[in-house]
Design an enzyme around this catalytic site. Sequence first.
Site, mmCIF file in Angstrom:
data_model
loop_
_atom_site.group_PDB
_atom_site.id
_atom_site.type_symbol
_atom_site.label_atom_id
_atom_site.label_comp_id
_atom_site.label_asym_id
_atom_site.label_seq_id
_atom_site.Cartn_x
_atom_site.Cartn_y
_atom_site.Cartn_z
ATOM 1 N N SER A 6 29.067 74.670 4.115
ATOM 2 C CA SER A 6 27.813 74.260 3.481
ATOM 3 C C SER A 6 27.761 72.744 3.603
ATOM 4 C CB SER A 6 28.086 74.583 1.792
ATOM 5 O OG SER A 6 29.258 73.994 1.388
ATOM 6 N N GLU A 8 26.016 69.070 1.935
ATOM 7 C CA GLU A 8 25.543 68.399 0.617
ATOM 8 C C GLU A 8 24.579 67.252 1.013
ATOM 9 O OE1 GLU A 8 28.338 67.661 -2.828
ATOM 10 O OE2 GLU A 8 27.653 65.817 -2.951
ATOM 11 N N ASP A 100 29.100 62.049 -14.410
ATOM 12 C CA ASP A 100 29.426 60.792 -15.001
ATOM 13 C C ASP A 100 28.228 60.130 -15.241
ATOM 14 O OD1 ASP A 100 32.336 60.532 -14.422
ATOM 15 O OD2 ASP A 100 31.959 60.693 -12.250
ATOM 16 N N PHE A 208 32.915 54.084 -2.950
ATOM 17 C CA PHE A 208 33.047 55.408 -3.187
ATOM 18 C C PHE A 208 34.583 55.801 -3.748
ATOM 19 C CE2 PHE A 208 29.399 56.633 -0.361
ATOM 20 C CZ PHE A 208 28.487 56.389 -1.305
ATOM 21 N N HIS A 258 33.026 72.074 3.172
ATOM 22 C CA HIS A 258 31.528 71.565 2.557
ATOM 23 C C HIS A 258 31.440 70.036 2.905
ATOM 24 C CE1 HIS A 258 28.638 71.262 -0.719
ATOM 25 N NE2 HIS A 258 29.165 70.041 -1.005
HETATM 26 C C1 LIG Z 1 31.843 68.781 -5.117
HETATM 27 C C2 LIG Z 1 31.454 67.820 -6.164
HETATM 28 C C3 LIG Z 1 30.205 67.695 -6.204
HETATM 29 C C4 LIG Z 1 29.681 66.684 -7.231
HETATM 30 N N1 LIG Z 1 28.268 66.440 -7.565
HETATM 31 C C5 LIG Z 1 27.935 65.668 -8.440
HETATM 32 C C6 LIG Z 1 26.591 65.713 -8.838
HETATM 33 O O1 LIG Z 1 25.830 66.190 -8.224
HETATM 34 N N2 LIG Z 1 26.209 64.688 -9.857
HETATM 35 C C7 LIG Z 1 27.127 64.060 -10.350
HETATM 36 O O2 LIG Z 1 26.763 63.190 -11.492
HETATM 37 N N3 LIG Z 1 28.444 63.978 -9.951
HETATM 38 C C8 LIG Z 1 29.056 64.890 -9.167
HETATM 39 N N4 LIG Z 1 30.088 64.934 -8.868
HETATM 40 C C9 LIG Z 1 31.171 64.142 -9.496
HETATM 41 C C10 LIG Z 1 31.738 64.768 -10.922
HETATM 42 O O3 LIG Z 1 30.735 64.927 -11.813
HETATM 43 C C11 LIG Z 1 32.819 63.678 -11.559
HETATM 44 O O4 LIG Z 1 33.947 63.629 -10.703
HETATM 45 C C12 LIG Z 1 33.066 63.936 -12.874
HETATM 46 O O5 LIG Z 1 33.920 62.653 -13.192
HETATM 47 C C13 LIG Z 1 33.921 65.106 -13.203
HETATM 48 O O6 LIG Z 1 33.320 66.335 -13.232
HETATM 49 P P1 LIG Z 1 33.755 67.667 -13.241
HETATM 50 O O7 LIG Z 1 32.820 68.771 -13.080
HETATM 51 O O8 LIG Z 1 35.002 67.785 -12.299
HETATM 52 O O9 LIG Z 1 34.230 67.551 -14.796
HETATM 53 P P2 LIG Z 1 35.364 68.479 -15.658
HETATM 54 O O10 LIG Z 1 35.975 69.489 -14.957
HETATM 55 O O11 LIG Z 1 34.832 68.532 -17.085
HETATM 56 O O12 LIG Z 1 36.593 67.235 -15.716
HETATM 57 C C14 LIG Z 1 36.299 65.957 -16.057
HETATM 58 C C15 LIG Z 1 37.542 65.305 -16.840
HETATM 59 O O13 LIG Z 1 37.829 65.792 -17.843
HETATM 60 C C16 LIG Z 1 39.227 66.625 -18.148
HETATM 61 N N5 LIG Z 1 38.757 67.648 -18.751
HETATM 62 C C17 LIG Z 1 38.351 68.928 -18.458
HETATM 63 N N6 LIG Z 1 38.390 69.757 -19.273
HETATM 64 C C18 LIG Z 1 38.987 69.058 -20.467
HETATM 65 C C19 LIG Z 1 39.300 69.570 -21.770
HETATM 66 N N7 LIG Z 1 38.704 70.614 -22.439
HETATM 67 N N8 LIG Z 1 39.778 68.612 -22.656
HETATM 68 C C20 LIG Z 1 40.428 67.429 -22.096
HETATM 69 N N9 LIG Z 1 39.847 66.916 -20.972
HETATM 70 C C21 LIG Z 1 39.438 67.858 -19.919
HETATM 71 C C22 LIG Z 1 39.627 66.880 -16.400
HETATM 72 O O14 LIG Z 1 40.799 67.085 -16.285
HETATM 73 C C23 LIG Z 1 38.710 65.789 -15.862
HETATM 74 O O15 LIG Z 1 39.859 64.726 -15.919
HETATM 75 C C24 LIG Z 1 30.654 65.881 -7.954
HETATM 76 C C25 LIG Z 1 31.991 65.946 -7.659
HETATM 77 C C26 LIG Z 1 32.448 66.905 -6.678
HETATM 78 C C27 LIG Z 1 33.817 67.190 -6.421
#
Ligand SMILES: Cc1cc2nc3c(=O)[nH]c(=O)nc-3n(C[C@H](O)[C@H](O)[C@H](O)COP(=O)(O)OP(=O)(O)OC[C@H]3O[C@@H](n4cnc5c(N)ncnc54)[C@H](O)[C@@H]3O)c2cc1C
Length: 279
Positions: A6, A8, A100, A208, A258
């Site tokens: 895929s 991005e 973020d 980055f 990806h």
């Molecule tokens: C493939 C990919 C695509 C991305 N695309 C985008 C995008 O389109 N837009 C954007 O804004 N960002 C994007 N990001 C960045 C991403 O949003 C950031 O890395 C963000 O900081 C974490 O997102 P996450 O979904 O992993 O969060 P989560 O899985 O919620 O984790 C975030 C943090 O919180 C912790 N955590 C999770 N659950 C809990 C809990 N219940 N209690 C306490 N701590 C917890 C985790 O260990 C981690 O440190 C992308 C990242 C990747 C890898």
Amino acid sequence: MNQHFSFEFFPPKTDIGAEKLRDVYRKLAALKPEYFSVTYGAGGSTRERSLGTVMEIQQKSGCSAAPHLSCIGDSRAELAELLDIYKANGIRHIVALRGDLPSGMGASRGELPFASDLVGFIRETTGSHFHIEVAAYPECHPQSMNLDADIRHFIQKVKAGANSAITQYFFSADSYFHFVERVRAAGVDVPIIPGIMPITNFANLVRFSDACGAEIPRWVRKQVASYADDTASIQKFGEEVVTGLCEKLLEGGAPGLHFYTMNQAEPTLALWRNLGLAG
Ligand SMILES: Cc1cc2nc3c(=O)[nH]c(=O)nc-3n(C[C@H](O)[C@H](O)[C@H](O)COP(=O)(O)OP(=O)(O)OC[C@H]3O[C@@H](n4cnc5c(N)ncnc54)[C@H](O)[C@@H]3O)c2cc1C
């Protein structure tokens, strides 16, 4: 084994950027990827542009579009509205993230503070309609206490209903294999697709990587530094490094790749050619 490839994109800000992206997705569509994903600015900061790009790709590229959706700073109602639009337009794949918040958008995390909450919400509101991808961090998410905690949180996303994962980019294949081994040892078997960042603009890559916690190996930094402003040598070296990484990953059993294209076709096409992938 059915491999997953895929690409991005981010939503372009200008008409020129949109035209350029058309050219890029036309070239990459020839490789017949599983989908083109489109990023989403946390807090809805690119909502309209992301939606427009997703719709155009879904309708015109000949490939499926997979919108990213992030929950931090968005309300349930805003997210439900987007999910409805995507569902009505035949989208079947979502990349579900926490996001973020851009600086200046305040500290409110909103109604769904973590990606696992978003995955649960998507399942609650749309059942099994979407295939849900989530993010994984072989080198540990920068806000995590440690890898154990991060893996626990990753598994929480799968238990909430995620079907597969895409990793943050990395340059050490060992970190990926170690992460996958740990997840498998916990009894979780969803595909974990490595996210691949081509090395093109090194200054941007360093910026980055500092922000997202991806480690650039010392030997890579030193070699690039030795090229000074010689962009062609940096790109040639970068291509060799990333091709080698992809080869190791695929040979070691990674279920696909990806590519973070940064809205450019050529660096990804070069890797694709070097890997001898079909298309
Ligand atoms: C493939 C990919 C695509 C991305 N695309 C985008 C995008 O389109 N837009 C954007 O804004 N960002 C994007 N990001 C960045 C991403 O949003 C950031 O890395 C963000 O900081 C974490 O997102 P996450 O979904 O992993 O969060 P989560 O899985 O919620 O984790 C975030 C943090 O919180 C912790 N955590 C999770 N659950 C809990 C809990 N219940 N209690 C306490 N701590 C917890 C985790 O260990 C981690 O440190 C992308 C990242 C990747 C890898």
